[in-house]
Design a protein around this motif. Sequence first.
Motif, PDB file in Angstrom:
ATOM      1  N   THR A   1       0.834  -1.206   0.000  1.00 43.28           N
ATOM      2  CA  THR A   1       0.000   0.000   0.000  1.00 43.28           C
ATOM      3  C   THR A   1       0.869   1.256   0.000  1.00 43.28           C
ATOM      4  O   THR A   1       0.597   2.205  -0.740  1.00 43.28           O
ATOM      5  CB  THR A   1      -0.953  -0.031   1.220  1.00 43.28           C
ATOM      6  OG1 THR A   1      -1.865  -1.120   1.031  1.00 43.28           O
ATOM      7  CG2 THR A   1      -1.741   1.252   1.371  1.00 43.28           C
TER       8      THR A   1
ATOM      9  N   GLN B   1      -2.020   7.177   7.326  1.00 46.46           N
ATOM     10  CA  GLN B   1      -0.773   6.460   7.019  1.00 46.46           C
ATOM     11  C   GLN B   1       0.178   7.370   6.232  1.00 46.46           C
ATOM     12  O   GLN B   1       1.373   7.443   6.524  1.00 46.46           O
ATOM     13  CB  GLN B   1      -1.093   5.184   6.217  1.00 46.46           C
ATOM     14  CG  GLN B   1       0.102   4.502   5.587  1.00 46.46           C
ATOM     15  CD  GLN B   1       1.038   3.836   6.589  1.00 46.46           C
ATOM     16  OE1 GLN B   1       0.826   2.721   6.996  1.00 46.46           O
ATOM     17  NE2 GLN B   1       2.083   4.539   7.004  1.00 46.46           N
TER      18      GLN B   1
ATOM     19  N   ILE C   1      11.437   1.269   5.180  1.00 39.72           N
ATOM     20  CA  ILE C   1      10.276   2.168   5.226  1.00 39.72           C
ATOM     21  C   ILE C   1      10.488   3.143   6.375  1.00 39.72           C
ATOM     22  O   ILE C   1      10.751   2.721   7.510  1.00 39.72           O
ATOM     23  CB  ILE C   1       8.943   1.408   5.430  1.00 39.72           C
ATOM     24  CG1 ILE C   1       8.704   0.391   4.304  1.00 39.72           C
ATOM     25  CG2 ILE C   1       7.770   2.395   5.491  1.00 39.72           C
ATOM     26  CD1 ILE C   1       7.446  -0.465   4.474  1.00 39.72           C
TER      27      ILE C   1
ATOM     28  N   ASP D   1      -9.359  -1.950   0.070  1.00 37.96           N
ATOM     29  CA  ASP D   1      -8.818  -2.588   1.277  1.00 37.96           C
ATOM     30  C   ASP D   1      -9.010  -1.714   2.508  1.00 37.96           C
ATOM     31  O   ASP D   1      -9.571  -2.142   3.496  1.00 37.96           O
ATOM     32  CB  ASP D   1      -7.312  -2.844   1.101  1.00 37.96           C
ATOM     33  CG  ASP D   1      -7.042  -4.187   0.451  1.00 37.96           C
ATOM     34  OD1 ASP D   1      -7.930  -4.673  -0.265  1.00 37.96           O
ATOM     35  OD2 ASP D   1      -5.940  -4.748   0.657  1.00 37.96           O
TER      36      ASP D   1
ATOM     37  N   LEU E   1       4.045   9.307   7.140  1.00 40.57           N
ATOM     38  CA  LEU E   1       5.243   9.218   6.297  1.00 40.57           C
ATOM     39  C   LEU E   1       5.669  10.595   5.788  1.00 40.57           C
ATOM     40  O   LEU E   1       6.640  10.710   5.040  1.00 40.57           O
ATOM     41  CB  LEU E   1       4.978   8.277   5.115  1.00 40.57           C
ATOM     42  CG  LEU E   1       4.670   6.815   5.495  1.00 40.57           C
ATOM     43  CD1 LEU E   1       4.098   6.057   4.304  1.00 40.57           C
ATOM     44  CD2 LEU E   1       5.920   6.104   6.014  1.00 40.57           C
TER      45      LEU E   1
HETATM   46  N1  ATP Z   1       5.840   5.739   9.488  1.00 39.64           N
HETATM   47  C1  ATP Z   1       6.358   4.523   9.319  1.00 39.64           C
HETATM   48  N2  ATP Z   1       7.647   4.295   9.545  1.00 39.64           N
HETATM   49  C2  ATP Z   1       8.181   3.083   9.374  1.00 39.64           C
HETATM   50  N3  ATP Z   1       7.491   1.999   8.964  1.00 39.64           N
HETATM   51  C3  ATP Z   1       6.199   2.165   8.718  1.00 39.64           C
HETATM   52  C4  ATP Z   1       5.564   3.438   8.885  1.00 39.64           C
HETATM   53  N4  ATP Z   1       4.272   3.296   8.555  1.00 39.64           N
HETATM   54  C5  ATP Z   1       4.109   1.997   8.215  1.00 39.64           C
HETATM   55  N5  ATP Z   1       5.259   1.316   8.303  1.00 39.64           N
HETATM   56  C6  ATP Z   1       5.460  -0.118   8.008  1.00 39.64           C
HETATM   57  O1  ATP Z   1       4.812  -0.431   6.808  1.00 39.64           O
HETATM   58  C7  ATP Z   1       4.098  -1.648   6.934  1.00 39.64           C
HETATM   59  C8  ATP Z   1       2.729  -1.580   6.312  1.00 39.64           C
HETATM   60  O2  ATP Z   1       2.842  -1.225   5.024  1.00 39.64           O
HETATM   61  P1  ATP Z   1       1.618  -1.418   4.057  1.00 39.64           P
HETATM   62  O3  ATP Z   1       0.341  -1.066   4.696  1.00 39.64           O
HETATM   63  O4  ATP Z   1       1.983  -0.720   2.810  1.00 39.64           O
HETATM   64  O5  ATP Z   1       1.658  -2.992   3.849  1.00 39.64           O
HETATM   65  P2  ATP Z   1       0.794  -3.880   2.893  1.00 39.64           P
HETATM   66  O6  ATP Z   1       1.742  -4.775   2.196  1.00 39.64           O
HETATM   67  O7  ATP Z   1      -0.083  -3.039   2.067  1.00 39.64           O
HETATM   68  O8  ATP Z   1      -0.070  -4.724   3.939  1.00 39.64           O
HETATM   69  P3  ATP Z   1      -1.444  -5.500   3.722  1.00 39.64           P
HETATM   70  O9  ATP Z   1      -1.065  -6.791   3.084  1.00 39.64           O
HETATM   71  O10 ATP Z   1      -1.970  -5.689   5.083  1.00 39.64           O
HETATM   72  O11 ATP Z   1      -2.316  -4.658   2.870  1.00 39.64           O
HETATM   73  C9  ATP Z   1       3.877  -1.881   8.398  1.00 39.64           C
HETATM   74  O12 ATP Z   1       4.094  -3.255   8.639  1.00 39.64           O
HETATM   75  C10 ATP Z   1       4.855  -0.996   9.073  1.00 39.64           C
HETATM   76  O13 ATP Z   1       5.883  -1.772   9.613  1.00 39.64           O
END
Ligand code: ATP
Length: 252
Positions: free
Chosen positions: A39, A71, A242, A62, A75
């Motif tokens: 995401t 979110q 990230i 989602d 960032l």
């Molecule tokens: N500000 C931040 N700083 C560092 N890491 C972060 C931050 N915000 C989110 N994350 C990391 O990013 C991850 C989530 O990313 P994201 O929502 O893009 O995952 P996703 O692959 O889309 O998950 P899903 O399969 O549940 O949809 C979290 O597990 C978290 O560890």
Amino acid sequence: MDGDERVKTGIKGFDQLVEGGIPVGANVLVTGTPGTGKTIFGMQYIYNGAKNGENGVYVTLDEKKPDLIGQAKALGWDIEKLEKAGKLTILEIPLDKAGVNIFEMIEKAVKKIGAKRLVLDSLVNFAVNVDQFVIPLNYKMSDIDPVYKISNPNQKLMYEGKSERRITYLLLNELSKLGTTNLITTAAKPGSDLLTVDGVSEFVADGVVHMHSVEGEEDFNTLNVLKMRITKVKRGVYNFHIGNGGITLKTD
Ligand SMILES: Nc1ncnc2c1ncn2[C@@H]1O[C@H](COP(=O)(O)OP(=O)(O)OP(=O)(O)O)[C@@H](O)[C@H]1O
Ligand SMILES: [Mg+2]
């Protein structure tokens, strides 16, 4: 799809893996196990575009829109400001009612801001809810029966084969008509060797970005480009981080 023109994701370290960017008009899958950053990858693509004169639509099935805004804020991205300026749209598709004309909604949103980029998050939720949507008449609905597949305990995959190929084809084919360059998130099951839960969408898409994380180890996320049509892909598995500003790949 045009390989001479590239859309820069602006994700640090990524574009150099694919000859400077994604081919204009491509449909690229972003796959990975839960929480790997799919995401965020999509948001970063849309945010960077909006900041640099390429408007974008983020279609979410989602997460709720306020959660995505929250979110992004964490960032360092002010999504609301860009949305107010008409450079970006977050389009939340309702899943609690039948008869939602998803493609009409997407087309309207794209046209309204002249979007060049689009993200759909996620293919899994599109497939699971496909019978809630108004689907163009030229698709044979009898081929598309994910509910049956999911409820069949003997199926190893969540849904597989013919139905899933058709659902992916339907989605990508409709998105291609918009003229945008598209990222579509999907999911991979932890512990599985399969790239996606359906096991076939990776064959239908023009490109596949695979994100992976190793549980328990901090800062151990990896990304590789498995496929990008009309592109000489720089092969390899790259670590990424990230943090503030989103995803950064370590490519040296
Ligand atoms: N500000 C931040 N700083 C560092 N890491 C972060 C931050 N915000 C989110 N994350 C990391 O990013 C991850 C989530 O990313 P994201 O929502 O893009 O995952 P996703 O692959 O889309 O998950 P899903 O399969 O549940 O949809 C979290 O597990 C978290 O560890
Ligand atoms: Mg996600």
